[in-house]
Design a protein around this motif. Structure first.
Motif, PDB file in Angstrom:
ATOM      1  N   TYR A   1      -6.413   3.844   0.193  1.00 21.57           N
ATOM      2  CA  TYR A   1      -6.168   2.780   1.186  1.00 21.57           C
ATOM      3  C   TYR A   1      -5.765   3.366   2.536  1.00 21.57           C
ATOM      4  CZ  TYR A   1      -6.871  -1.230  -1.809  1.00 21.57           C
ATOM      5  OH  TYR A   1      -7.459  -2.176  -2.601  1.00 21.57           O
ATOM      6  N   ARG A   2      -5.036   4.468   2.510  1.00 24.81           N
ATOM      7  CA  ARG A   2      -4.646   5.064   3.778  1.00 24.81           C
ATOM      8  C   ARG A   2      -5.900   5.518   4.540  1.00 24.81           C
ATOM      9  NH1 ARG A   2      -1.584   9.577   2.640  1.00 24.81           N
ATOM     10  NH2 ARG A   2      -0.132   8.148   1.664  1.00 24.81           N
ATOM     11  N   THR A   3      -6.830   6.130   3.800  1.00 27.05           N
ATOM     12  CA  THR A   3      -8.079   6.561   4.423  1.00 27.05           C
ATOM     13  C   THR A   3      -8.861   5.372   4.956  1.00 27.05           C
ATOM     14  OG1 THR A   3      -8.172   8.367   2.827  1.00 27.05           O
ATOM     15  CG2 THR A   3     -10.197   7.887   4.034  1.00 27.05           C
ATOM     16  N   LEU A   4      -8.938   4.309   4.132  1.00 27.94           N
ATOM     17  CA  LEU A   4      -9.669   3.116   4.573  1.00 27.94           C
ATOM     18  C   LEU A   4      -9.057   2.540   5.842  1.00 27.94           C
ATOM     19  CD1 LEU A   4     -11.761   0.806   4.072  1.00 27.94           C
ATOM     20  CD2 LEU A   4      -9.956  -0.360   2.793  1.00 27.94           C
ATOM     21  N   HIS A   5      -7.731   2.406   5.846  1.00 28.63           N
ATOM     22  CA  HIS A   5      -7.077   1.807   7.015  1.00 28.63           C
ATOM     23  C   HIS A   5      -7.246   2.674   8.259  1.00 28.63           C
ATOM     24  CE1 HIS A   5      -4.428  -0.573   3.988  1.00 28.63           C
ATOM     25  NE2 HIS A   5      -5.565  -1.197   4.258  1.00 28.63           N
ATOM     26  N   ALA A   6      -7.224   3.991   8.049  1.00 35.61           N
ATOM     27  CA  ALA A   6      -7.448   4.892   9.194  1.00 35.61           C
ATOM     28  C   ALA A   6      -8.873   4.728   9.716  1.00 35.61           C
ATOM     29  CB  ALA A   6      -7.193   6.335   8.782  1.00 35.61           C
ATOM     30  N   ASN A   7      -9.825   4.589   8.791  1.00 34.54           N
ATOM     31  CA  ASN A   7     -11.224   4.400   9.208  1.00 34.54           C
ATOM     32  C   ASN A   7     -11.412   3.077   9.939  1.00 34.54           C
ATOM     33  OD1 ASN A   7     -12.700   6.711   8.543  1.00 34.54           O
ATOM     34  ND2 ASN A   7     -12.718   6.155   6.380  1.00 34.54           N
ATOM     35  N   LEU A   8     -10.739   2.046   9.443  1.00 29.70           N
ATOM     36  CA  LEU A   8     -10.826   0.740  10.108  1.00 29.70           C
ATOM     37  C   LEU A   8     -10.254   0.841  11.514  1.00 29.70           C
ATOM     38  CD1 LEU A   8      -9.735  -1.658   7.218  1.00 29.70           C
ATOM     39  CD2 LEU A   8     -11.981  -1.580   8.306  1.00 29.70           C
ATOM     40  N   ALA A   9      -9.088   1.472  11.622  1.00 28.56           N
ATOM     41  CA  ALA A   9      -8.418   1.588  12.913  1.00 28.56           C
ATOM     42  C   ALA A   9      -9.261   2.392  13.896  1.00 28.56           C
ATOM     43  CB  ALA A   9      -7.045   2.234  12.732  1.00 28.56           C
ATOM     44  N   ALA A  10      -9.974   3.402  13.368  1.00 29.44           N
ATOM     45  CA  ALA A  10     -10.780   4.255  14.244  1.00 29.44           C
ATOM     46  C   ALA A  10     -12.129   3.614  14.570  1.00 29.44           C
ATOM     47  CB  ALA A  10     -10.989   5.616  13.585  1.00 29.44           C
TER      48      ALA A  10
ATOM     49  N   ALA B   1     -20.280  -7.339   9.665  1.00 26.27           N
ATOM     50  CA  ALA B   1     -20.454  -7.613   8.238  1.00 26.27           C
ATOM     51  C   ALA B   1     -19.851  -6.489   7.389  1.00 26.27           C
ATOM     52  CB  ALA B   1     -21.933  -7.773   7.928  1.00 26.27           C
ATOM     53  N   ARG B   2     -20.098  -5.278   7.834  1.00 27.83           N
ATOM     54  CA  ARG B   2     -19.632  -4.135   7.057  1.00 27.83           C
ATOM     55  C   ARG B   2     -18.098  -4.088   7.016  1.00 27.83           C
ATOM     56  NH1 ARG B   2     -20.561   1.416   9.292  1.00 27.83           N
ATOM     57  NH2 ARG B   2     -19.893   2.834   7.651  1.00 27.83           N
ATOM     58  N   ARG B   3     -17.514  -4.385   8.163  1.00 30.65           N
ATOM     59  CA  ARG B   3     -16.065  -4.331   8.240  1.00 30.65           C
ATOM     60  C   ARG B   3     -15.420  -5.461   7.442  1.00 30.65           C
ATOM     61  NH1 ARG B   3     -12.330  -2.639  13.223  1.00 30.65           N
ATOM     62  NH2 ARG B   3     -10.364  -3.377  12.394  1.00 30.65           N
ATOM     63  N   ILE B   4     -16.030  -6.634   7.525  1.00 30.37           N
ATOM     64  CA  ILE B   4     -15.488  -7.772   6.777  1.00 30.37           C
ATOM     65  C   ILE B   4     -15.510  -7.475   5.279  1.00 30.37           C
ATOM     66  CG2 ILE B   4     -15.996 -10.159   6.086  1.00 30.37           C
ATOM     67  CD1 ILE B   4     -16.792 -10.662   9.018  1.00 30.37           C
ATOM     68  N   LYS B   5     -16.600  -6.861   4.855  1.00 31.68           N
ATOM     69  CA  LYS B   5     -16.717  -6.534   3.431  1.00 31.68           C
ATOM     70  C   LYS B   5     -15.628  -5.535   3.014  1.00 31.68           C
ATOM     71  CE  LYS B   5     -19.837  -4.978  -0.134  1.00 31.68           C
ATOM     72  NZ  LYS B   5     -20.523  -3.735  -0.403  1.00 31.68           N
ATOM     73  N   ALA B   6     -15.407  -4.551   3.856  1.00 28.56           N
ATOM     74  CA  ALA B   6     -14.409  -3.526   3.534  1.00 28.56           C
ATOM     75  C   ALA B   6     -13.000  -4.111   3.524  1.00 28.56           C
ATOM     76  CB  ALA B   6     -14.493  -2.382   4.536  1.00 28.56           C
ATOM     77  N   GLU B   7     -12.781  -5.127   4.381  1.00 27.63           N
ATOM     78  CA  GLU B   7     -11.435  -5.693   4.492  1.00 27.63           C
ATOM     79  C   GLU B   7     -11.147  -6.758   3.445  1.00 27.63           C
ATOM     80  OE1 GLU B   7     -10.403  -5.323   9.253  1.00 27.63           O
ATOM     81  OE2 GLU B   7     -11.798  -6.858   8.565  1.00 27.63           O
ATOM     82  N   SER B   8     -12.224  -7.367   2.895  1.00 30.81           N
ATOM     83  CA  SER B   8     -11.996  -8.550   2.062  1.00 30.81           C
ATOM     84  C   SER B   8     -12.056  -8.257   0.572  1.00 30.81           C
ATOM     85  CB  SER B   8     -13.023  -9.636   2.421  1.00 30.81           C
ATOM     86  OG  SER B   8     -14.317  -9.139   2.156  1.00 30.81           O
TER      87      SER B   8
ATOM     88  N   PHE C   1       0.806  -1.217   0.000  1.00 33.33           N
ATOM     89  CA  PHE C   1       0.000   0.000   0.000  1.00 33.33           C
ATOM     90  C   PHE C   1       0.841   1.272   0.000  1.00 33.33           C
ATOM     91  CE2 PHE C   1      -2.563  -3.281   2.212  1.00 33.33           C
ATOM     92  CZ  PHE C   1      -3.558  -3.414   1.240  1.00 33.33           C
ATOM     93  N   ARG C   2       2.157   1.104  -0.057  1.00 31.73           N
ATOM     94  CA  ARG C   2       2.977   2.321  -0.016  1.00 31.73           C
ATOM     95  C   ARG C   2       3.312   2.785  -1.413  1.00 31.73           C
ATOM     96  NH1 ARG C   2       7.319   0.710   4.064  1.00 31.73           N
ATOM     97  NH2 ARG C   2       8.591   2.028   2.691  1.00 31.73           N
ATOM     98  N   ASN C   3       3.232   4.085  -1.615  1.00 32.24           N
ATOM     99  CA  ASN C   3       3.390   4.693  -2.935  1.00 32.24           C
ATOM    100  C   ASN C   3       4.642   4.171  -3.657  1.00 32.24           C
ATOM    101  OD1 ASN C   3       3.327   6.330  -5.143  1.00 32.24           O
ATOM    102  ND2 ASN C   3       2.795   8.169  -4.011  1.00 32.24           N
ATOM    103  N   PHE C   4       5.765   4.250  -2.968  1.00 34.54           N
ATOM    104  CA  PHE C   4       7.038   3.898  -3.592  1.00 34.54           C
ATOM    105  C   PHE C   4       7.048   2.436  -4.046  1.00 34.54           C
ATOM    106  CE2 PHE C   4      11.406   2.369  -3.368  1.00 34.54           C
ATOM    107  CZ  PHE C   4      12.035   3.283  -4.205  1.00 34.54           C
TER     108      PHE C   4
END
Ligand SMILES: [Zn+2]
Length: 374
Positions: A72-81, A90-97, A37-40
């Motif tokens: 992806y950075r936004t998604l991961h931050a939202n998941l973490a929060a 269900a919603r989280r599983i869908k977002a992660e899978s 997920f990192r730009n470089f």
């Protein structure tokens, strides 16, 4: 800024967005499969392929990759929060899978190498998949145009919405130095009155609440239909209501800041952290409160004040509605109904919201004095 492309220019912009978003989908799938997920790193995996497959220029390919990384950075931050629910929901599983996917018409970022502004002609020159398009006319309010010409900085997003084209540009305006305030104007936020100042000016929520109520009824009917066109209409209504609410907030914020500037006062606002927990209301009002954007109003006041050099302070809002602004006595009986404040100790009477705004003003004054005691 709204763009006014010719039909040919519009076709080229549309083709470009479609290509960029298709490319973003591919990059997103690769990122997801390789857990990269990192730009470089992601650039190493996808750059050549994106350029070759979608006919994107080097800059554009890099933007696509960056856009995916940002998503992806936004998604991961939202998941973490915890914004997408608890682990295992269900919603989280869908977002992660599943990999993030991009709508064919999703917005796309442009930097100065791919987009340039000709302020005199009021046109932009923008990179597209069929080459650089020159002379696309743009328009905006006089104030927006002046801000753009003087302060635009960084990336702009190309946005396609309801058949219209926009460039969302960022402007960076430095704050004016803060003037030492001559007293404070308190602002009480509410539902019946969206904002009330300690000077006794009330910004009624009557019109806004009526519009919101009407929209809610309409939404209920549309939701029941559940057809594709109903869904589209629903989305458009929602955006329209958000624009309307933002417009109301802008007007109120402007009036409050202009008045404070004129009188040399600072502005005291309630600290809204946890306003939803604090306010206990009957259900119909709760819906209004949730959808009504107090935070937006506070943010608008803060940035307009910063530009004007007006001091802003946030104060603890607890018991501001039950406390007497004359003698300080706190009692829930001080407020026999929504509009009325009568102190059970000293007999002081005032409109309830104005009384609350005065408490906020004096807390602002005290808070400012403590902070600037040195
Ligand atoms: Zn009193």
């Amino acid at each position: 800024m709204k763009l006014l492309p010719t039909p040919e220019q519009a076709a080229a912009l549309e083709a470009t967005l479609r290509a960029a978003n298709k490319a973003a989908d591919l990059v997103s799938r690769i990122a997801f499969q390789q857990r990269c997920f990192r730009n470089f790193d992601l650039r190493k995996h996808t750059y050549e392929q994106v350029k070759a497959t979608f006919g994107l220029a080097a800059q554009a390919a890099q933007h696509v990759i960056k856009k995916v990384c940002d998503a992806y950075r936004t998604l991961h931050a939202n998941l973490a929060a915890g914004n997408l629910g608890k682990r295992g929901s269900a919603r989280r599983i869908k977002a992660e899978s599943t990999p993030i996917s991009f709508r064919p018409g999703a917005a796309h970022p442009y930097d100065d190498r791919c987009l340039s502004w000709q302020h005199g002609d009021r046109t932009v020159s923008i990179w597209t998949t069929i080459g650089r398009l020159r002379g696309i006319t743009f328009t905006g309010s006089a104030q927006q145009l002046a801000l753009l010409a003087e302060h635009r900085k960084g990336e702009s997003d190309l946005v396609w919405r309801d058949g219209m084209w926009f460039l969302h540009a960022t402007v960076e305006v430095s704050d004016a130095p803060i003037n030492a305030p001559d007293g404070f104007c308190g602002v009480d936020l509410g539902i019946a009155n969206i904002a009330t100042t300690s000077d006794g000016i009330r910004h009624s929520g009557k019109h806004l609440n009526a519009v919101r109520h009407r929209n809610r009824e309409l939404r209920r009917r549309l939701q029941a239909k559940a057809t594709k066109s109903a869904k589209r209409l629903l989305k458009r209504r929602r955006r329209k209501e958000a624009r309307f609410a933002a417009d109301v907030n802008h007007r109120i914020a402007k009036q409050i800041v202009t008045e404070a500037e004129r009188t040399g006062q600072g502005i005291a606002l309630e600290d809204l952290q946890g306003i939803r927990d604090r306010v206990r209301l009957r259900k119909p009002q709760r819906v209004t409160l949730h959808s009504w954007s107090f935070h937006q109003l506070g943010a608008f006041i803060a940035y307009k004040a910063a530009r004007a050099g007006t001091a802003v302070i946030h104060v603890d809002p607890s018991y501001t509605s039950q406390q007497c602004s004359h003698c300080g006595h706190v009692d829930s009986c001080n407020r026999p109904d929504q509009e009325t404040f009568i102190c059970t100790s000293c007999g002081f009477a005032e409109h309830a919201d104005v009384n609350a705004a005065r408490n906020i003003a004096s807390r602002g004054e005290a808070g400012w004095a403590v902070r600037h005691a040195a």
